[in-house]
Write a protein that holds these residues in place. Structure first.
Motif, PDB file in Angstrom:
ATOM      1  N   SER A  44       0.807  -1.226   0.000  1.00 39.75           N
ATOM      2  CA  SER A  44       0.000   0.000   0.000  1.00 39.75           C
ATOM      3  C   SER A  44       0.838   1.273   0.000  1.00 39.75           C
ATOM      4  CB  SER A  44      -0.949   0.008   1.205  1.00 39.75           C
ATOM      5  OG  SER A  44      -0.210  -0.050   2.413  1.00 39.75           O
ATOM      6  N   LEU A  45       2.112   1.188   0.397  1.00 42.21           N
ATOM      7  CA  LEU A  45       2.974   2.378   0.370  1.00 42.21           C
ATOM      8  C   LEU A  45       3.380   2.731  -1.053  1.00 42.21           C
ATOM      9  CD1 LEU A  45       5.301   1.757   3.459  1.00 42.21           C
ATOM     10  CD2 LEU A  45       3.321   3.274   3.295  1.00 42.21           C
ATOM     11  N   THR A  51      -7.990  -0.456  -0.978  1.00 34.51           N
ATOM     12  CA  THR A  51      -7.757  -0.132   0.427  1.00 34.51           C
ATOM     13  C   THR A  51      -8.473  -1.150   1.314  1.00 34.51           C
ATOM     14  OG1 THR A  51      -9.718   1.273   0.637  1.00 34.51           O
ATOM     15  CG2 THR A  51      -7.686   2.330  -0.144  1.00 34.51           C
ATOM     16  N   GLU A  52      -8.139  -1.101   2.579  1.00 39.35           N
ATOM     17  CA  GLU A  52      -8.791  -1.966   3.560  1.00 39.35           C
ATOM     18  C   GLU A  52     -10.302  -1.765   3.552  1.00 39.35           C
ATOM     19  OE1 GLU A  52      -8.998  -2.413   8.445  1.00 39.35           O
ATOM     20  OE2 GLU A  52      -7.360  -1.307   7.499  1.00 39.35           O
ATOM     21  N   SER A  53     -10.723  -0.505   3.527  1.00 38.26           N
ATOM     22  CA  SER A  53     -12.160  -0.221   3.570  1.00 38.26           C
ATOM     23  C   SER A  53     -12.867  -0.704   2.306  1.00 38.26           C
ATOM     24  CB  SER A  53     -12.410   1.280   3.758  1.00 38.26           C
ATOM     25  OG  SER A  53     -11.839   2.029   2.703  1.00 38.26           O
ATOM     26  N   VAL A 106      -3.073  -9.007   1.166  1.00 39.80           N
ATOM     27  CA  VAL A 106      -3.405  -8.653  -0.209  1.00 39.80           C
ATOM     28  C   VAL A 106      -2.189  -8.066  -0.917  1.00 39.80           C
ATOM     29  CG1 VAL A 106      -4.926  -7.253  -1.669  1.00 39.80           C
ATOM     30  CG2 VAL A 106      -5.766  -8.158   0.514  1.00 39.80           C
ATOM     31  N   ILE A 107      -1.970  -8.500  -2.157  1.00 45.19           N
ATOM     32  CA  ILE A 107      -0.936  -7.910  -3.018  1.00 45.19           C
ATOM     33  C   ILE A 107      -1.622  -7.370  -4.262  1.00 45.19           C
ATOM     34  CG2 ILE A 107       1.143  -8.336  -4.373  1.00 45.19           C
ATOM     35  CD1 ILE A 107       1.887 -10.522  -2.422  1.00 45.19           C
ATOM     36  N   GLN A 108      -1.380  -6.102  -4.562  1.00 45.66           N
ATOM     37  CA  GLN A 108      -1.992  -5.468  -5.713  1.00 45.66           C
ATOM     38  C   GLN A 108      -1.206  -5.786  -6.994  1.00 45.66           C
ATOM     39  OE1 GLN A 108      -3.292  -1.191  -4.448  1.00 45.66           O
ATOM     40  NE2 GLN A 108      -1.579  -1.749  -3.162  1.00 45.66           N
ATOM     41  N   LYS A 109      -1.868  -5.628  -8.126  1.00 43.06           N
ATOM     42  CA  LYS A 109      -1.184  -5.786  -9.406  1.00 43.06           C
ATOM     43  C   LYS A 109      -0.173  -4.653  -9.599  1.00 43.06           C
ATOM     44  CE  LYS A 109      -4.642  -8.343 -12.085  1.00 43.06           C
ATOM     45  NZ  LYS A 109      -5.489  -8.330 -13.289  1.00 43.06           N
ATOM     46  N   MET A 110       0.858  -4.934 -10.402  1.00 42.00           N
ATOM     47  CA  MET A 110       1.889  -3.940 -10.685  1.00 42.00           C
ATOM     48  C   MET A 110       1.789  -3.508 -12.157  1.00 42.00           C
ATOM     49  SD  MET A 110       6.054  -4.244 -10.588  1.00 42.00           S
ATOM     50  CE  MET A 110       6.119  -4.472  -8.815  1.00 42.00           C
ATOM     51  N   PRO A 111       1.251  -2.320 -12.436  1.00 42.23           N
ATOM     52  CA  PRO A 111       1.158  -1.871 -13.825  1.00 42.23           C
ATOM     53  C   PRO A 111       2.525  -1.483 -14.379  1.00 42.23           C
ATOM     54  CG  PRO A 111       0.426  -0.134 -12.343  1.00 42.23           C
ATOM     55  CD  PRO A 111       0.696  -1.336 -11.484  1.00 42.23           C
TER      56      PRO A 111
END
Length: 243
Positions: A44-45, A51-53, A106-111
């Motif tokens: 998230s940084l 987001t969590e919410s 959770v791991i986000q995608k990396m564009p």
């Protein structure tokens, strides 16, 4: 003999006690309710696509919020599969904690490329899949414009963008990729007021290796503003057009 009987009797009582305690606490754990939902977006940084919410709200909408439900009835695999429908998420692990909570990592995608083409506005990630543009966060990656079909974006352009992302020099140098109707490509650099005619994406590594050598040897002598076009279309050649 008496001592042996007493020992066996004590051992039997201890065994019965352990069985009872194990059964009692097992039943207690089965009846425990989920106390909390802990969401950790690990990257998230660096990125702010989810987001969590966001995730908690979504689970509530699809009736998968685990809080208040019996721990034994919560299907963590179902939660993972449902959240992976979010095209911003690359990976997710859901598991039960000893304290009676459900934790999501959770791991986000990396564009690595943004496409602004004839077929829409989207990102291509480092695994070659597409992801939507976020209203919350803009990734600073090269932009592909012009006649960019989705098939081209997730194949040849993906390979090219992955090369840029893994190459420190070119990652900082290339700002925009323009695709012509015939499939040839122009590059717009961040430094220098010139256009790079790459031609097709075939052998792009060799072409850029030659261009980097040209930058290192010729540009210090003539300056960045000497040329308006640097043409790499012809194998093993660099043709420059003066301003």
């Amino acid at each position: 003999m008496v001592i042996r009987i007493i020992s066996i009797f004590v051992a039997l009582l201890l065994f019965c006690y352990l069985v009872f305690v194990s059964f009692f606490f097992h039943e207690t754990r089965q009846d425990d309710l989920c106390r909390d939902l802990i969401v950790v977006v690990k990257d998230s940084l660096d990125k702010h696509f989810v987001t969590e919410s966001d995730l908690i709200s979504y689970l509530k909408r699809v009736d998968l919020d685990p809080v208040g439900k019996p721990i034994h009835s919560i299907n963590t695999h179902l939660i993972e599969n449902e959240l992976l429908k979010n095209e911003m998420i690359a990976n997710i692990e859901a598991y039960k904690t000893p304290s009676g909570a459900i934790k999501l990592e959770v791991i986000q995608k990396m564009p690595i490329l943004r496409v602004l083409g004839q077929t829409g506005n989207f990102y291509v990630d480092n695994n070659g899949s597409t992801m939507p543009v976020s209203r919350r966060y803009v990734a600073h990656v090269p932009i592909a414009t012009g006649y960019v079909e989705k098939e081209l974006a997730v194949t040849d352009l993906y390979k090219f963008a992955l090369f840029l992302q893994e190459n420190d020099f070119w990652n900082h140098q290339i700002e925009q990729i323009y695709v012509h109707p015939n499939g040839e490509v122009d590059l717009i650099p961040r430094v220098g007021n010139h256009r790079i005619m790459l031609g097709t994406l075939e052998d792009f590594r060799d072409k850029l290796d030659n261009l980097q050598l040209f930058y290192e040897q010729a540009i210090p002598k003539v300056g960045w503003e000497k040329y308006s076009i640097i043409n790499l279309k012809y194998k093993g050649q660099i043709v420059c057009t003066k301003k």
